[in-house]
Scaffold this motif. Structure first.
Motif, mmCIF file in Angstrom:
data_model
loop_
_atom_site.group_PDB
_atom_site.id
_atom_site.type_symbol
_atom_site.label_atom_id
_atom_site.label_comp_id
_atom_site.label_asym_id
_atom_site.label_seq_id
_atom_site.Cartn_x
_atom_site.Cartn_y
_atom_site.Cartn_z
ATOM 1 N N VAL A 8 0.791 -1.235 0.000
ATOM 2 C CA VAL A 8 0.000 0.000 0.000
ATOM 3 C C VAL A 8 0.825 1.287 0.000
ATOM 4 C CG1 VAL A 8 -1.895 -1.181 1.140
ATOM 5 C CG2 VAL A 8 -0.237 0.071 2.524
ATOM 6 N N LEU A 9 2.176 1.184 0.070
ATOM 7 C CA LEU A 9 3.029 2.385 0.073
ATOM 8 C C LEU A 9 2.537 3.395 1.120
ATOM 9 C CD1 LEU A 9 5.539 3.554 -1.468
ATOM 10 C CD2 LEU A 9 3.916 4.798 -2.892
ATOM 11 N N HIS A 10 2.250 2.926 2.316
ATOM 12 C CA HIS A 10 1.760 3.725 3.442
ATOM 13 C C HIS A 10 0.604 4.664 3.074
ATOM 14 C CE1 HIS A 10 5.288 6.132 1.957
ATOM 15 N NE2 HIS A 10 4.499 7.171 2.197
ATOM 16 N N GLY A 11 -0.214 4.247 2.095
ATOM 17 C CA GLY A 11 -1.403 5.009 1.747
ATOM 18 C C GLY A 11 -1.168 6.200 0.842
ATOM 19 N N VAL A 19 -0.257 11.297 1.807
ATOM 20 C CA VAL A 19 -1.078 10.142 2.160
ATOM 21 C C VAL A 19 -2.549 10.550 2.160
ATOM 22 C CG1 VAL A 19 -1.647 8.547 4.019
ATOM 23 C CG2 VAL A 19 0.740 8.991 3.453
ATOM 24 N N ASP A 20 -3.396 9.690 1.640
ATOM 25 C CA ASP A 20 -4.844 9.924 1.596
ATOM 26 C C ASP A 20 -5.514 8.796 2.384
ATOM 27 O OD1 ASP A 20 -7.507 10.304 1.040
ATOM 28 O OD2 ASP A 20 -7.299 10.289 -1.142
ATOM 29 N N VAL A 21 -5.745 9.025 3.679
ATOM 30 C CA VAL A 21 -6.283 7.969 4.537
ATOM 31 C C VAL A 21 -7.696 7.584 4.103
ATOM 32 C CG1 VAL A 21 -6.935 7.361 6.896
ATOM 33 C CG2 VAL A 21 -4.813 8.617 6.470
ATOM 34 N N ARG A 47 3.577 11.087 8.702
ATOM 35 C CA ARG A 47 3.365 11.184 7.251
ATOM 36 C C ARG A 47 2.010 10.624 6.827
ATOM 37 N NH1 ARG A 47 7.563 6.501 5.006
ATOM 38 N NH2 ARG A 47 6.452 4.705 5.878
ATOM 39 N N SER A 48 1.411 9.753 7.664
ATOM 40 C CA SER A 48 0.093 9.188 7.350
ATOM 41 C C SER A 48 -0.953 9.651 8.361
ATOM 42 C CB SER A 48 0.159 7.662 7.267
ATOM 43 O OG SER A 48 0.861 7.117 8.365
ATOM 44 N N GLY A 74 9.562 3.743 15.334
ATOM 45 C CA GLY A 74 10.073 5.081 15.098
ATOM 46 C C GLY A 74 9.507 5.663 13.821
ATOM 47 N N VAL A 75 10.175 6.700 13.323
ATOM 48 C CA VAL A 75 9.718 7.413 12.139
ATOM 49 C C VAL A 75 10.802 7.345 11.065
ATOM 50 C CG1 VAL A 75 8.248 8.959 13.488
ATOM 51 C CG2 VAL A 75 10.618 9.609 13.018
ATOM 52 N N PRO A 76 10.447 7.589 9.787
ATOM 53 C CA PRO A 76 11.458 7.545 8.724
ATOM 54 C C PRO A 76 12.653 8.436 9.037
ATOM 55 C CG PRO A 76 9.259 7.686 7.781
ATOM 56 C CD PRO A 76 9.092 7.853 9.262
ATOM 57 N N GLY A 77 13.831 7.888 8.828
ATOM 58 C CA GLY A 77 15.058 8.589 9.160
ATOM 59 C C GLY A 77 15.569 8.274 10.540
#
Length: 252
Positions: A8-11, A19-21, A47-48, A74-77
């Motif tokens: 889903v590429l994190h939505g 992102v479009d929840v 991000r989501s 955690g979060v990206p990075g």
């Protein structure tokens, strides 16, 4: 039962896109499957929109049971390997398995991780980069279908060539007593290698990546001891992967 899989590429529609929840929920509902494996799933990520995408998907499809298995916290990075599921509010990233049908048993199968950095040629233009893979895992559910129980598995294997085959063979060995069996997910390998590496039968054929103009199939629905019908490749309006679905029953 109708089974599906979707990375889903994190939505999001693109790797660096928003992102479009709500759109993600609509897309899951539109797949109209009884059991769904998801990969690249966010939980509590900025991000989501801080959403628990596994929970969003479960509500959208009417799932009575679901599990989220984070491979990273955690979060990206600032990712760290996820040693356990963590609390619902802990930012995470991983895979999910959702079912409208009762689940008799759940388990998780951690997959071997390459213990060192690997040089790979990637990108356009091609360039040499050194990568370290993230942890990988598989979710396993014994689902009570209308024609008897079926073990359904979802996973997201590494993109590192060769090592994804090691992970696939390890997973199939862990599932050797499960029958009938359906293995779904983004395996990061083509049809021939997926079939030979798993010893399972491909139930859906069709290019899945990249979604807009797919050149190859790296997402799969593989089976043993099942009969499949009505295979389908879907192109939801989100993600860089297409989704797969098929109806399966235990073989007579």
């Amino acid at each position: 039962m109708r089974l599906g899989t979707w990375n889903v590429l994190h939505g999001a529609a693109t790797a660096d896109g928003p992102v479009d929840v709500d759109g993600f929920a609509d897309a899951v509902e539109g797949l109209d499957v009884d059991v769904l494996g998801l990969q690249e799933v966010d939980r509590a990520q900025p991000r989501s929109e801080g959403a628990d995408l596994a929970e969003v998907a479960a509500k959208a499809m009417g799932a009575v049971e679901h599990r989220f298995a984070p491979t990273l916290h955690g979060v990206p990075g600032a990712w760290t390997p996820a040693p356990d599921e963590g609390s619902p509010g802990t930012p995470g990233y991983g895979i999910a398995l959702l079912s409208r049908l009762p689940v008799l048993a759940w388990r998780e199968v951690p997959l071997p991780r390459l213990p060192r950095d690997v040089p790979l040629v990637l990108g356009r233009p091609r360039r040499l980069v050194v990568v370290r893979d993230e942890p990988r895992t598989a979710l396993v559910a014994r689902v009570e279908g209308p024609h008897g129980p079926v073990t359904v598995v979802t996973t997201h294997l590494t993109f590192i060539p060769g090592w994804n085959l090691v992970q696939l063979r390890h997973l199939v060995r862990e599932l050797r007593t499960e029958d009938p069996l359906v293995l779904t997910g983004d395996l990061n390998m083509g049809v021939r290698r997926a079939g030979l590496g798993s010893g399972l039968t491909g139930l859906v054929q069709g290019r899945t990546f990249p979604a807009v103009a797919p050149r190859r199939q790296i997402d799969h629905v593989l089976g043993r001891g099942v009969v499949a019908s009505a295979p389908r490749v879907d192109h939801p309006p989100l993600s860089d992967h297409r989704a797969l679905a098929a109806t399966v029953v235990p073989a007579p």
